[in-house]
Design an enzyme around this catalytic site. Structure first.
Site, mmCIF file in Angstrom:
data_model
loop_
_atom_site.group_PDB
_atom_site.id
_atom_site.type_symbol
_atom_site.label_atom_id
_atom_site.label_comp_id
_atom_site.label_asym_id
_atom_site.label_seq_id
_atom_site.Cartn_x
_atom_site.Cartn_y
_atom_site.Cartn_z
ATOM 1 N N ARG A 52 0.876 -1.073 -0.002
ATOM 2 C CA ARG A 52 0.047 0.109 -0.073
ATOM 3 C C ARG A 52 0.863 1.028 -0.223
ATOM 4 N NH1 ARG A 52 -5.387 0.387 1.864
ATOM 5 N NH2 ARG A 52 -6.291 -1.611 2.258
ATOM 6 N N ASP B 148 -3.241 -1.183 -3.735
ATOM 7 C CA ASP B 148 -4.285 -1.516 -2.853
ATOM 8 C C ASP B 148 -4.952 -2.885 -3.184
ATOM 9 O OD1 ASP B 148 -6.324 -2.262 -1.233
ATOM 10 O OD2 ASP B 148 -7.664 -0.265 -1.614
ATOM 11 N N HIS C 197 8.523 -22.454 6.380
ATOM 12 C CA HIS C 197 10.155 -21.939 6.180
ATOM 13 C C HIS C 197 10.846 -23.126 6.720
ATOM 14 C CE1 HIS C 197 9.514 -20.026 9.837
ATOM 15 N NE2 HIS C 197 10.920 -20.354 10.030
ATOM 16 N N GLU D 140 11.380 -21.192 22.190
ATOM 17 C CA GLU D 140 11.598 -19.745 21.800
ATOM 18 C C GLU D 140 11.770 -18.830 23.019
ATOM 19 O OE1 GLU D 140 10.127 -18.594 17.571
ATOM 20 O OE2 GLU D 140 8.331 -18.933 18.771
ATOM 21 N N ASP E 139 0.062 -21.178 15.343
ATOM 22 C CA ASP E 139 1.110 -20.446 14.831
ATOM 23 C C ASP E 139 2.359 -21.525 14.449
ATOM 24 O OD1 ASP E 139 2.744 -18.234 14.069
ATOM 25 O OD2 ASP E 139 3.787 -18.354 15.985
ATOM 26 N N HIS F 237 4.912 -25.994 10.964
ATOM 27 C CA HIS F 237 6.193 -26.339 11.301
ATOM 28 C C HIS F 237 6.469 -27.558 11.963
ATOM 29 C CE1 HIS F 237 6.536 -22.280 9.929
ATOM 30 N NE2 HIS F 237 6.576 -21.722 11.268
ATOM 31 N N LYS G 144 6.636 -19.884 23.696
ATOM 32 C CA LYS G 144 7.266 -18.499 23.717
ATOM 33 C C LYS G 144 7.894 -18.206 25.022
ATOM 34 C CE LYS G 144 5.783 -16.794 19.661
ATOM 35 N NZ LYS G 144 6.750 -16.826 18.279
HETATM 36 C C1 BG6 Z 1 6.984 -18.466 12.503
HETATM 37 C C2 BG6 Z 1 5.969 -18.118 13.488
HETATM 38 O O1 BG6 Z 1 6.292 -19.056 11.592
HETATM 39 O O2 BG6 Z 1 8.147 -19.151 12.787
HETATM 40 C C3 BG6 Z 1 6.742 -17.424 14.502
HETATM 41 O O3 BG6 Z 1 4.994 -17.320 13.028
HETATM 42 C C4 BG6 Z 1 7.973 -18.012 15.041
HETATM 43 O O4 BG6 Z 1 6.012 -17.087 15.806
HETATM 44 C C5 BG6 Z 1 8.895 -18.189 13.885
HETATM 45 O O5 BG6 Z 1 8.717 -17.109 16.024
HETATM 46 C C6 BG6 Z 1 10.092 -19.469 14.253
HETATM 47 O O6 BG6 Z 1 10.792 -19.373 13.368
HETATM 48 P P1 BG6 Z 1 12.314 -19.777 13.331
HETATM 49 O O7 BG6 Z 1 12.916 -20.034 11.940
HETATM 50 O O8 BG6 Z 1 13.295 -18.570 14.089
HETATM 51 O O9 BG6 Z 1 12.517 -21.088 14.266
#
Ligand code: BG6
Length: 480
Positions: free
Chosen positions: A46, A87, A172, A210, A229, A234, A328
């Protein structure tokens, strides 16, 4: 048909992910000469920026997030960047975006790093401007919905414009070298496969701990919570890689066929097999940190910690519990998979006073990339007072074993695979939907039970109920 994309459109180009991961990864690839010649990257969001303005924005992001030793290509990389304000919710502006892309005869990759609520209008806009036609593929960043129904809706909307073999759903974790190494460990060695089953494995622990808290994602996180999340995506991907049958080849169809079978074999969980928590003020590495409620500025029932006892109902894993734990504000940042083998069936050393402990394989994903196999060994000595055995580690520290290798950001691998068209490390629709199905069932249990998370002090390993969850089975978490 396979093609290499030398046009890339980045939606969410001024967002957090773009700054921290996407721009640094693309720049690092560029510096290593790995991007296609003549690549043109068009960022869109945006904000009303010019090409020059976006290049400045990118420069700052690279100075902040790209390690100094990987910045050799910055100047050249910035010249590949262009920008088109848009937009995404209206059809206006997509034709200009298309013109800016200068696509004529070129392969195109589109990457959506925006809120999933924008996916549908974005696809409509892309179709309106003809950007869904020809050699084009699309990458989708998580979250892909908030439950099975919304994820189906997104998947349907994307499928209306792109066939599945052009859709690249990002997780990822699959881009992480150590996660891919799990496949090498299992399927490039003969040692483990024969014992990789319920006959020899007692249980598996997967921990993603984390130290960070809410960061700057207050609204997203409070709607999402730890289960959606991190576990939905993951951690279930890690579980699938640990549990899958050997695929017939390392290609997108064979690997994903095997993963989805595992995800579909996840047994619906019982309420007593789950623990949720939310952190309160505490200290991490000696630094005082506020509680979740304080960071959020209100009370909330969102879990920042979850521990689960999962089961994969198939022949190989019958009766093997998989303990998953994520939170967390835990004491350290560590992602690891612990494979606990069973005890030996009979000890010849017992008569000489020696105790044996079962073997254990610890696969460290981050921050330490290492594989450690705990084996029993005899303590040196003349054994006049009996034999003494001790568990000693056989250690492979990956950075030492491959000291010359470039350590890469997970997104480098994934962005390159997106541009070049390799779906192996991307998540297929049926996988995402199987993941959601299992997660929805857990959330439904919690809702029916009116479950609120238990509190835990920041800097601890979560609520004590998480310890009780495994202790009931005579197991301890690996950190204890
Ligand atoms: C993300 C989450 O997908 O992965 C985050 O939304 C998390 O909350 C993150 O902190 C962790 O990724 P990595 O690569 O740091 O383990």
């Amino acid at each position: 048909m396979s093609f290499t994309a030398d046009r890339l459109i980045l939606f969410g180009a001024t967002g957090d992910l773009a700054q921290r991961m996407l721009l640094p990864s693309l720049c690092a690839l560029f510096g290593d000469g790995l991007l296609p010649d003549g690549l043109r990257i068009v960022g869109t969001a945006r904000s009303d920026l010019t090409d020059e303005g976006y290049r400045e924005f990118a420069r700052k992001a690279l100075e902040t997030y790209l390690p100094a030793d990987r910045r050799s290509g910055v100047e050249g990389f910035l010249e590949t960047l262009f920008y088109q304000p848009l937009d995404a919710t209206t059809l206006e502006g997509y034709k200009e975006l298309s013109a800016k892309t200068d696509r004529e005869g070129k392969g195109l990759a589109i990457f959506l790093s925006t809120a999933p609520s924008l996916f549908e209008p974005t696809i409509a806009g892309l179709a309106h401007a003809g950007l869904t036609e020809g050699d084009v593929r699309i990458g989708l960043e998580k979250p892909l919905g908030t439950d099975l129904a919304s994820s189906r809706e997104i998947n349907d909307a994307v499928a209306a414009a792109f066939p599945e073999d052009r859709i690249y759903r990002i997780d990822h974790y699959l881009g992480k070298e150590t996660v891919q190494n799990l496949l090498a460990l299992r399927f490039a060695n003969i040692l483990f496969e024969p014992i990789w089953n319920a006959n020899y494995i007692d249980h598996v622990q997967i921990t993603v701990a984390e130290t960070v808290g809410l960061e700057s994602r207050v609204a997203y996180y409070d709607d999402s919570g730890a289960l959606r999340d991190m576990v939905q995506n993951h951690m279930l991907q890690l579980l699938a890689l640990v549990c899958m049958e050997p695929p017939t080849s390392f290609d997108a169809t064979a690997v994903r066929d095997e993963k989805v079978k595992v995800l579909r074999a996840l047994r619906p969980i019982e309420a007593s097999e789950t623990v949720t928590g939310q952190y309160r003020a505490g200290a991490i590495n000696g630094q005082a940190v506020p509680g979740y409620d304080e960071e959020l500025g209100k009370d909330s029932d969102t879990e920042t910690f979850v521990a689960l006892k999962a089961h994969v109902d198939n022949w190989r894993w019958k009766g093997v519990p998989f303990y998953l734990r994520h939170g967390k504000r835990l004491p350290e940042r560590v992602t690891e998979i612990v494979v606990q083998f069973r005890c030996i069936p009979f000890s010849i050393f017992e008569g000489r006073g020696a105790k044996t402990k079962p073997n254990r394989l610890v696969i460290g994903i981050q921050p330490e990339e290492n594989i450690q196999l705990a084996l029993m060994a005899k303590l040196p000595g003349l054994d006049r007072e009996g034999i003494r055995l001790r568990r000693v580690p056989l250690d492979i520290a990956m950075p030492d074993a491959f000291s010359g290798a470039q350590r890469r950001i997970a997104y480098e691998r994934l962005l390159l695979d997106l541009l070049e068209g390799d779906q192996t490390l991307f998540v297929r629709r049926d996988e995402v939907e199987a993941q959601w199905e299992w997660i929805d069932q857990i959330r439904q249990l919690w809702a029916e039970a009116g479950r609120s998370p238990k509190t835990y002090t920041a800097g601890s390993w979560g609520p004590s109920a998480a310890i009780a969850l495994v202790e009931r089975d005579g197991v301890s978490w690996h950190d204890e």
